[in-house]
Scaffold this active site. Structure first.
Site, mmCIF file in Angstrom:
data_model
loop_
_atom_site.group_PDB
_atom_site.id
_atom_site.type_symbol
_atom_site.label_atom_id
_atom_site.label_comp_id
_atom_site.label_asym_id
_atom_site.label_seq_id
_atom_site.Cartn_x
_atom_site.Cartn_y
_atom_site.Cartn_z
ATOM 1 N N THR A 41 0.819 -1.210 0.000
ATOM 2 C CA THR A 41 0.000 0.000 0.000
ATOM 3 C C THR A 41 0.852 1.258 0.000
ATOM 4 O OG1 THR A 41 -1.850 -1.084 1.116
ATOM 5 C CG2 THR A 41 -1.731 1.299 1.305
ATOM 6 N N CYS A 42 1.899 1.296 0.826
ATOM 7 C CA CYS A 42 2.694 2.505 0.990
ATOM 8 C C CYS A 42 3.237 3.018 -0.337
ATOM 9 C CB CYS A 42 3.845 2.253 1.966
ATOM 10 S SG CYS A 42 4.872 3.706 2.271
ATOM 11 N N CYS A 47 1.671 6.135 1.145
ATOM 12 C CA CYS A 47 2.646 7.153 1.544
ATOM 13 C C CYS A 47 3.331 7.860 0.377
ATOM 14 C CB CYS A 47 3.741 6.527 2.423
ATOM 15 S SG CYS A 47 3.253 5.124 3.412
ATOM 16 N N LYS A 50 0.943 9.787 -2.118
ATOM 17 C CA LYS A 50 0.291 10.834 -1.315
ATOM 18 C C LYS A 50 1.259 11.981 -1.039
ATOM 19 C CE LYS A 50 -0.596 9.736 2.864
ATOM 20 N NZ LYS A 50 -1.146 8.975 3.994
ATOM 21 N N TYR A 176 -5.822 10.766 9.873
ATOM 22 C CA TYR A 176 -4.721 11.381 9.139
ATOM 23 C C TYR A 176 -4.919 11.307 7.627
ATOM 24 C CZ TYR A 176 -2.546 6.830 8.083
ATOM 25 O OH TYR A 176 -2.283 5.573 7.608
ATOM 26 N N GLU A 180 -5.147 14.710 5.462
ATOM 27 C CA GLU A 180 -4.143 14.962 4.421
ATOM 28 C C GLU A 180 -4.798 15.250 3.076
ATOM 29 O OE1 GLU A 180 -0.388 12.345 6.157
ATOM 30 O OE2 GLU A 180 -1.859 11.382 4.845
ATOM 31 N N GLY A 262 -10.503 4.490 8.225
ATOM 32 C CA GLY A 262 -9.564 3.533 8.785
ATOM 33 C C GLY A 262 -9.341 2.313 7.908
ATOM 34 N N ASP A 303 0.347 -4.467 9.142
ATOM 35 C CA ASP A 303 -1.026 -4.040 9.392
ATOM 36 C C ASP A 303 -2.026 -5.183 9.521
ATOM 37 O OD1 ASP A 303 0.099 -1.585 9.188
ATOM 38 O OD2 ASP A 303 -1.057 -0.903 7.456
ATOM 39 N N HIS A 437 19.965 29.320 14.330
ATOM 40 C CA HIS A 437 19.089 30.479 14.160
ATOM 41 C C HIS A 437 19.227 31.038 12.743
ATOM 42 C CE1 HIS A 437 16.705 33.888 15.507
ATOM 43 N NE2 HIS A 437 17.562 34.677 14.883
ATOM 44 N N GLU A 442 14.719 25.418 16.706
ATOM 45 C CA GLU A 442 15.387 25.987 17.873
ATOM 46 C C GLU A 442 14.402 26.377 18.965
ATOM 47 O OE1 GLU A 442 17.165 29.900 17.490
ATOM 48 O OE2 GLU A 442 15.869 30.368 15.783
#
Length: 448
Positions: A41-42, A47, A50, A176, A180, A262, A303, A437, A442
């Site tokens: 799937t990823c 992932c 996407k 998520y 997304e 899900g 999974d 910086h 930071e």
């Protein structure tokens, strides 16, 4: 008994691939069966594509602030068809890379569906093969709730096959995946509506992170219906109508519906009952801390089990399995400090305990450091884009229990902090460190 293979892996996703390659490195004979595209799937519908869509959407967001940095306004056009073609070409190249890796490692790839005949025997399109050890790494599949008319909706799997961008997109589920897609599709100009059954989106994340992302999405113009559920979906005049109930009853008109409620373990049609492999809640395979199932020669990772559903976790479980079984190096994973991210805009990421989980365990000794600020990028613009950072610690020991962030580069910053937090870093260690910086990261070193 002589077996055809020392290890037979069912599923060539991140967990199965990692386990197969690691086992092969120990000199054992390995085969891996995958009925769909290699990578799971990823790589193919999660992932990787996407994240590429996120990058494409970022150009639209950057255009909104470009004039504040001296760039003249110009007409732009986004070609979804051309973009998706490029995405699939990239995925094909990854698939080819995996083929080459397996071939180099001497691993046999069987591009067919595999089912159990018994604990040591696999059926592959009528052909029987035997294996000493078998690893199940079949992942999960999108879950569609039982709603009248749900057949009109698509899942994340089909989002990468859309022939054109919808003008109106409604997303059922504020986890998520839903968050997304809401962010990136809105950046492309879609009218986006999100329907979430809970009071806030991103269940499981820290309360302040959930709140910050929800407020930011609303400010961008994404419509959010929380405490709401879909009662039915109907087709009417080339549009889809969703009836939702919650604080009020609404009818939403849309062009495309994405269900993002899900994933469920992909354990059906494997013949697991023939091998007497026990299943738990929602069809997840029961495993011990070494990924062993109720059958001592059969293992499961990723999974399809009820552990953490993330690709890097599946990969780590696969490697730990191979080290344990074939490398004589018993390994079990620690799931306490697994980082996670939401690649929305704004981006969110977390590692370790949420404030609520920490208070459950440590009570009044929990102390939190929290701030919101505007990064340098937005100082020249009229957009009020806030970054949120939060540390959760045990005040008695000073140990950092969790770090949470919403804002630019959140995933990369939290990824780095995760290593230190896993090693027991304290708030004093943060305070004594010198930052770079000007950067967002930071700010974690100067919380007070």
């Amino acid at each position: 008994m002589t077996f055809d293979y020392n290890l037979f892996v069912i599923g060539a996703g991140p967990g199965g691939l990692a386990a197969a390659k690691k086992a092969a490195s120990y000199g054992v004979r390995v085969a891996i069966a995958e009925q769909e595209s290699i990578g799971g799937t990823c790589v193919n519908r999660g992932c990787v594509p996407k994240k590429l869509i996120v990058y494409a959407a970022d150009f639209a967001l950057q255009n909104q602030i470009a004039s504040s940095y001296g760039w003249s306004d110009c007409q732009t056009y986004f070609d979804w068809t051309l973009f998706i073609k490029s995405v699939h070409q990239h995925i094909d190249s990854i698939n080819q890379s995996y083929f080459q890796q397996l071939h180099k490692a001497g691993i046999e790839l069987i591009s067919q569906h595999a089912t159990f005949i018994d604990a040591h025997t696999i059926n592959i399109d009528g052909r029987k093969v035997t294996a000493d050890k078998i690893l199940i790494a079949v992942g999960g599949q999108p879950l569609k709730p039982n709603i009248p008319g749900i057949e009109y909706a698509i899942t994340s799997r089909e989002m990468f096959q859309l022939p054109y961008l919808p003008k109106r997109l409604t997303i059922i589920g504020g986890g998520y995946i839903g968050v997304e897609f809401s962010s990136m599709m809105h950046a492309f100009g879609c009218e986006v509506t999100v329907i979430e059954k809970d009071e806030m989106i991103l269940s499981g994340f820290d309360h302040d992170i959930r709140s910050a992302v929800q407020q930011a999405l609303s400010k961008r113009g994404i419509k959010l219906f929380t405490n709401s559920t879909v009662q039915e979906i109907k087709y009417s005049d080339e549009s889809l109508l969703l009836t939702i109930t919650g604080e009020s009853r609404e009818i939403i008109t849309t062009d495309t519906i994405l269900v993002a409620t899900g994933y469920t373990p992909n354990t059906k049609n494997l013949g697991l009952e023939n091998a007497h492999v026990e299943l738990g809640e929602n069809g997840a395979i029961k495993v011990d801390e070494y990924s062993c199932t109720s059958q001592k020669n059969i293992f499961a990772v990723g999974d399809c089990t009820s552990r953490v559903q993330l690709s890097p976790v599946a990969q780590a479980e696969g490697i730990a399995f191979a080290d344990t079984v074939f490398g004589n190096k018993p390994q079990k994973l620690n799931y306490d400090y697994v980082p996670s991210a939401v690649f929305s805009r704004p981006e969110a990421a977390s590692v370790g305990m949420t404030e609520a989980k920490a208070r459950e365990k440590f009570g009044e000794s929990v102390k939190c450091y929290y701030t919101q600020f505007q990064t340098l990028l937005y100082q020249l613009t009229e957009q009020n884009e806030s970054t949120t950072i939060k540390l959760v610690l045990n005040a008695d020991s000073g140990q950092i229990l969790g770090a949470h962030m919403v804002g630019e580069n959140a995933a990369d910053i939290i990824q780095s902090l995760g290593v230190a937090i896993r090693k027991g870093i304290t708030k004093q260690d943060f305070d004594e460190s010198i930052g770079i910086h000007p950067t967002t990261g930071e700010e974690f070193l100067s919380l007070n």
